[in-house]
Design a protein around this motif. Structure first.
Motif, PDB file in Angstrom:
ATOM      1  N   UNK A  84      74.097 -46.288-115.982  1.00  0.00           N
ATOM      2  CA  UNK A  84      73.400 -45.160-115.365  1.00  0.00           C
ATOM      3  C   UNK A  84      71.929 -45.045-115.739  1.00  0.00           C
ATOM      4  N   UNK A  85      71.509 -45.612-116.874  1.00  0.00           N
ATOM      5  CA  UNK A  85      70.101 -45.465-117.263  1.00  0.00           C
ATOM      6  C   UNK A  85      69.420 -46.783-117.622  1.00  0.00           C
ATOM      7  N   UNK A  86      70.050 -47.624-118.439  1.00  0.00           N
ATOM      8  CA  UNK A  86      69.376 -48.862-118.860  1.00  0.00           C
ATOM      9  C   UNK A  86      69.180 -49.825-117.691  1.00  0.00           C
ATOM     10  N   UNK A  94      67.659 -60.049-119.893  1.00  0.00           N
ATOM     11  CA  UNK A  94      67.840 -59.970-118.445  1.00  0.00           C
ATOM     12  C   UNK A  94      68.420 -61.277-117.926  1.00  0.00           C
ATOM     13  N   UNK A  95      68.962 -61.245-116.731  1.00  0.00           N
ATOM     14  CA  UNK A  95      69.599 -62.439-116.170  1.00  0.00           C
ATOM     15  C   UNK A  95      68.607 -63.541-115.852  1.00  0.00           C
ATOM     16  N   UNK A 154      62.803 -55.078-108.718  1.00  0.00           N
ATOM     17  CA  UNK A 154      64.063 -54.664-108.091  1.00  0.00           C
ATOM     18  C   UNK A 154      65.206 -55.653-108.285  1.00  0.00           C
ATOM     19  N   UNK A 155      64.883 -56.898-108.570  1.00  0.00           N
ATOM     20  CA  UNK A 155      65.937 -57.892-108.772  1.00  0.00           C
ATOM     21  C   UNK A 155      66.350 -58.029-110.234  1.00  0.00           C
ATOM     22  N   UNK A 156      65.698 -57.295-111.121  1.00  0.00           N
ATOM     23  CA  UNK A 156      66.017 -57.393-112.550  1.00  0.00           C
ATOM     24  C   UNK A 156      67.418 -56.848-112.813  1.00  0.00           C
ATOM     25  N   UNK A 157      68.174 -57.559-113.618  1.00  0.00           N
ATOM     26  CA  UNK A 157      69.530 -57.139-113.983  1.00  0.00           C
ATOM     27  C   UNK A 157      69.774 -57.493-115.449  1.00  0.00           C
ATOM     28  N   UNK A 158      70.514 -56.653-116.117  1.00  0.00           N
ATOM     29  CA  UNK A 158      70.794 -56.893-117.537  1.00  0.00           C
ATOM     30  C   UNK A 158      71.929 -57.899-117.675  1.00  0.00           C
TER      31      UNK A 158
END
Length: 270
Positions: A152-154, A206-207, A164-168
């Motif tokens: 919900x936040x990180x 990040x991925x 916008x394409x950044x993902x953890x």
């Protein structure tokens, strides 16, 4: 004659003479031999050898700088492992599964001295595609708070800060369950890590391979600094304790999160 007697009495008082005692002095009573002698209080441990290592009562390794007897200095407020409410535990597992976390239930941990978890879980993915590295042992309540904070936040903050394409891809943890005192001290209160209530996040990867190390960033004007400050501030919505690199020297390289229960829902975040 009366004047002479008064003069003599005044002379005796002025010279400090001892007047005779009126009546016999009672003999001192013998000490009651049947009265138990109180046991001496045990001395607090004084061995502060930072190179010392040991094991818990169950044989688990202790971190350097902490002996198993050091925790005897802690007031015995909680010496028993807190028993999980079965209904709340099952509801927590269901919520964690709904979020897509990957974990296994483990056997009860009891390392003595209040260290342990009644119903531990081993978490390897906190959300689908977001690993916890290395996998961590904790209470379900701790894992659920971490999963909700990540989702919900990180994760949204990462998209704002890094595109916008950044993902953890992973949360890289420095400590989950471990039997120790606070801040790895040799004396003091037992750590929430020793109850399965805490998790320390050392970095976030990040991925795309970018890693954000947790470090002092109060004066960091970059988006990376803004990202760390944002996820730290929002963590207090999910955890009851949040400590960051600005808290003290013991937390300069990680974020400490825990779910200790306090009166009136009070939260400690700094």
């Amino acid at each position: 004659m009366r004047h002479a007697g008064l003069i003599l009495l005044c002379s005796l008082i002025a010279c400090g003479a001892t007047l005779p005692q009126q009546g016999p002095v009672p003999a001192e009573k013998p000490e009651n031999s049947s009265k138990p002698t109180p046991a001496p209080k045990p001395a607090a441990p004084t061995d502060n050898d930072s190179s010392a290592t040991g094991k818990t009562e169950s044989g688990r390794d202790l971190p350097a700088g902490w002996k198993d007897d050091a925790i005897d200095a802690v007031p015995p407020v909680i010496v028993e492992i807190e028993k999980e409410d079965e209904g709340a535990y099952r509801a927590c597992l269901a919520a964690l599964r709904t979020l897509g976390a990957s974990f296994t239930e483990g056997a009860r941990i009891d390392d003595g001295k209040g260290c342990g978890i009644d119903k531990p879980i081993e978490v390897n993915e906190i959300l689908p595609g977001t690993s916890l590295k290395p996998e961590g042992t904790m209470r379900c309540e701790t894992a659920l708070a971490l999963a909700r904070w990540t989702r919900e936040t990180a994760a949204p903050a990462a998209k704002v800060a890094f595109g916008p394409d950044a993902a953890i891809g992973s949360l890289n943890q420095a400590s989950s369950y471990v039997c120790r005192l606070r801040n790895n001290g040799s004396t003091g209160k037992i750590s929430e890590h020793a109850r399965g209530n805490a998790i320390d996040i050392a970095s976030i990867t990040l991925k795309d391979g970018k890693t954000i190390d947790i470090q002092p960033r109060d004066d960091d004007g970059t988006l990376t600094g803004a990202f760390q400050r944002a996820i730290t501030a929002t963590a207090c919505l999910y955890f009851t304790t949040v400590l960051d690199p600005g808290s003290d020297a013991a937390h300069e390289t990680h974020l400490h999160f825990d779910v200790i229960e306090r009166k009136n829902g009070y939260r400690y975040c700094r």
